[in-house]
Design a protein around this motif. Sequence first.
Motif, PDB file in Angstrom:
ATOM      1  N   LEU A   1       2.380   7.405   8.679  1.00  0.00           N
ATOM      2  CA  LEU A   1       1.379   6.419   8.229  1.00  0.00           C
ATOM      3  C   LEU A   1      -0.019   7.018   8.253  1.00  0.00           C
ATOM      4  CD1 LEU A   1       2.249   2.923   9.762  1.00  0.00           C
ATOM      5  CD2 LEU A   1       2.458   3.684   7.394  1.00  0.00           C
ATOM      6  N   SER A   2      -0.312   7.824   9.269  1.00  0.00           N
ATOM      7  CA  SER A   2      -1.623   8.458   9.352  1.00  0.00           C
ATOM      8  C   SER A   2      -1.855   9.390   8.169  1.00  0.00           C
ATOM      9  CB  SER A   2      -1.733   9.230  10.669  1.00  0.00           C
ATOM     10  OG  SER A   2      -2.982   9.884  10.775  1.00  0.00           O
TER      11      SER A   2
ATOM     12  N   ALA B   1      -2.302   7.381   4.957  1.00  0.00           N
ATOM     13  CA  ALA B   1      -3.673   6.858   4.826  1.00  0.00           C
ATOM     14  C   ALA B   1      -4.611   7.932   4.301  1.00  0.00           C
ATOM     15  CB  ALA B   1      -4.152   6.337   6.178  1.00  0.00           C
ATOM     16  N   ASP B   2      -4.468   9.160   4.799  1.00  0.00           N
ATOM     17  CA  ASP B   2      -5.298  10.255   4.299  1.00  0.00           C
ATOM     18  C   ASP B   2      -5.075  10.482   2.802  1.00  0.00           C
ATOM     19  OD1 ASP B   2      -6.187  10.599   6.880  1.00  0.00           O
ATOM     20  OD2 ASP B   2      -4.868  12.300   7.321  1.00  0.00           O
TER      21      ASP B   2
ATOM     22  N   ASN C   1      -1.669   0.856  12.283  1.00  0.00           N
ATOM     23  CA  ASN C   1      -1.241   1.953  13.147  1.00  0.00           C
ATOM     24  C   ASN C   1      -1.939   1.893  14.507  1.00  0.00           C
ATOM     25  OD1 ASN C   1       0.775   3.815  12.742  1.00  0.00           O
ATOM     26  ND2 ASN C   1      -0.557   5.466  12.050  1.00  0.00           N
TER      27      ASN C   1
ATOM     28  N   ALA D   1      -6.026   2.494   2.581  1.00  0.00           N
ATOM     29  CA  ALA D   1      -5.927   3.434   3.692  1.00  0.00           C
ATOM     30  C   ALA D   1      -6.359   2.781   5.004  1.00  0.00           C
ATOM     31  CB  ALA D   1      -6.786   4.665   3.405  1.00  0.00           C
ATOM     32  N   GLU D   2      -7.424   1.993   4.967  1.00  0.00           N
ATOM     33  CA  GLU D   2      -7.909   1.350   6.180  1.00  0.00           C
ATOM     34  C   GLU D   2      -6.909   0.321   6.696  1.00  0.00           C
ATOM     35  OE1 GLU D   2      -9.792   0.507   9.496  1.00  0.00           O
ATOM     36  OE2 GLU D   2     -10.223   2.196   8.152  1.00  0.00           O
ATOM     37  N   ARG D   3      -6.200  -0.356   5.800  1.00  0.00           N
ATOM     38  CA  ARG D   3      -5.191  -1.328   6.241  1.00  0.00           C
ATOM     39  C   ARG D   3      -4.069  -0.605   6.995  1.00  0.00           C
ATOM     40  NH1 ARG D   3      -6.557  -3.923   1.223  1.00  0.00           N
ATOM     41  NH2 ARG D   3      -4.985  -2.715   0.076  1.00  0.00           N
ATOM     42  N   LEU D   4      -3.645   0.560   6.502  1.00  0.00           N
ATOM     43  CA  LEU D   4      -2.605   1.316   7.207  1.00  0.00           C
ATOM     44  C   LEU D   4      -3.107   1.778   8.570  1.00  0.00           C
ATOM     45  CD1 LEU D   4      -0.965   3.610   4.464  1.00  0.00           C
ATOM     46  CD2 LEU D   4      -0.377   1.283   5.115  1.00  0.00           C
ATOM     47  N   ARG D   5      -4.340   2.260   8.614  1.00  0.00           N
ATOM     48  CA  ARG D   5      -4.887   2.760   9.877  1.00  0.00           C
ATOM     49  C   ARG D   5      -5.048   1.637  10.895  1.00  0.00           C
ATOM     50  NH1 ARG D   5      -9.230   6.627   6.722  1.00  0.00           N
ATOM     51  NH2 ARG D   5      -7.899   8.483   6.611  1.00  0.00           N
TER      52      ARG D   5
ATOM     53  N   ASP E   1       0.824  -1.212   0.000  1.00  0.00           N
ATOM     54  CA  ASP E   1       0.000   0.000   0.000  1.00  0.00           C
ATOM     55  C   ASP E   1       0.857   1.259   0.000  1.00  0.00           C
ATOM     56  OD1 ASP E   1      -2.356  -1.524   0.050  1.00  0.00           O
ATOM     57  OD2 ASP E   1      -2.254  -1.701   2.235  1.00  0.00           O
TER      58      ASP E   1
ATOM     59  N   ARG F   1      -9.418   3.541  -0.634  1.00  0.00           N
ATOM     60  CA  ARG F   1      -9.916   3.517   0.736  1.00  0.00           C
ATOM     61  C   ARG F   1      -9.541   2.237   1.476  1.00  0.00           C
ATOM     62  NH1 ARG F   1     -13.382   7.405   2.210  1.00  0.00           N
ATOM     63  NH2 ARG F   1     -14.022   8.905   0.597  1.00  0.00           N
TER      64      ARG F   1
END
Length: 481
Positions: A161-162, A165-166, A184, A177-181, A105, A174
């Motif tokens: 990482l935050s 994701a944004d 985290n 992004a959710e996998r990174l969040r 990602d 999306r």
Amino acid sequence: MANVVDVLQESATLRHPTSADLLVTMLSQELGAPVEPLQNRTLRPYLLQLVEVCARIPDGLPCLVRCLGYVEEQSVTVLALRRLVDEWEAVDFFDGADLHPLRPDLMELRSSAALAAMARRASRSRTQELPAWCDTGWAVFLRLAGGNSAARELPVSMAFLSLAADQLVEDGLREAAERLRRWNRAQARVWGFEDQMAEWQHDSITDQPASLMPAYLMIQFEPDGVDPDRYYLSHWRQSDAESWHPLPGETLHLHRDDLPAEVDTLIEQTEERWSDLRQPVVLEFILPWELLGEPVEWWHKEADSASPTPLVMDYTVLIRSFERLRKAAWHRPWHNKWRQFKERPAETHSYWNRPGHSHFHLERELKEDEQAVCLVLSEPPGTDSATSRQEYLAGLRAGVPAMIWHRGDCSDPAFKEAVAEIVQDRGLAGLLERTGRWRKEALAMGPEGWDNHVGRHLAILLDDPERKPEPPGPAHVPVKP
């Protein structure tokens, strides 16, 4: 470790006995510990042992790669090793946590401008720029892991990482992004950083005001020492609003006639790096004696275009003394007068040197008068005049941080009138602001008329001893002709 050895085996430096010995010598010096030479040993077992030794020493592996970079500059081998060392240190920082699910990602993020902006924001401006090998989100994440975080502050790599994701959400990814969040959030729970994560996410959506602290591009011309027409051009970039740690660029060896064009190129490259900065930019030219007559403020940006722009139109341009930076014996009075200038500006004043005034008595009077922090020269420096050189030298020895002169004729009544207006406000801000106003008046007359305005000929040296450039590394390494 095996991956590092695999890459090292491809290095031309280590496959040649002479260059391998040079590398080992430099590595021993930087580590402060002896390193066994290659001699007639088989290469791979030797490299395994070398990497193992470096891995046991704090900063050992980065030191190995740095020394190889001195020899090979930005070779494919050096870049590959820097990526591996970043990964090695990231895994160590996250204490063995599985980072590889993040890789696919983060590899989607490849905009150099966006990555630099996110790294700067995640580090609260402590990371100003990214090295060449940080060309993906994954490489940036590894590079930031473990670095530049205050105690109990959300680690910079997790803040990155935050933001990543944004950015993926903005790019329509999306699920990525959710996998990174999710990763985290899990790591924040492990380390007890849930509150810091929440605080970061709240602060990150608040638009931060632009810093009033300027960014600096420092450009130094060092005489060749043999050929009087050639110079070493070095530069440093500083955009951190919180602390002073300028980043060195490469050193070039150039003919005097090529300096303006190279400065033009350097400024364009710096503007590209700083495209997202909202700070004002100050240009500082560190000039040796023989170049003090160069009107560097009026050198051009985009000189190859039909309508080039004088540097003074876009920047505050200051001169600094190359000789003073190199002469440590002059630094104590320099610091003392600067403290007067900075801490008690209302008590400081300028000193107008008189034509024919003894340089001995000038130096004596400047040293006795602690509040004399700005010297108005009676002759332009940078010429063959012995009197001018002695006057300038007296100011340096006395520690005077500011000097003003007319590049053509310091006896010009218009110059004296302008300087009287410039130095009437004793504060540092007034000195720069008033000089800038005279230059803007000259600019307003346009190329056809500005040579007749005193603002075109004003030069100001302003030397801040608290802002010194860092050395570019081992003497002139790397240097490009």
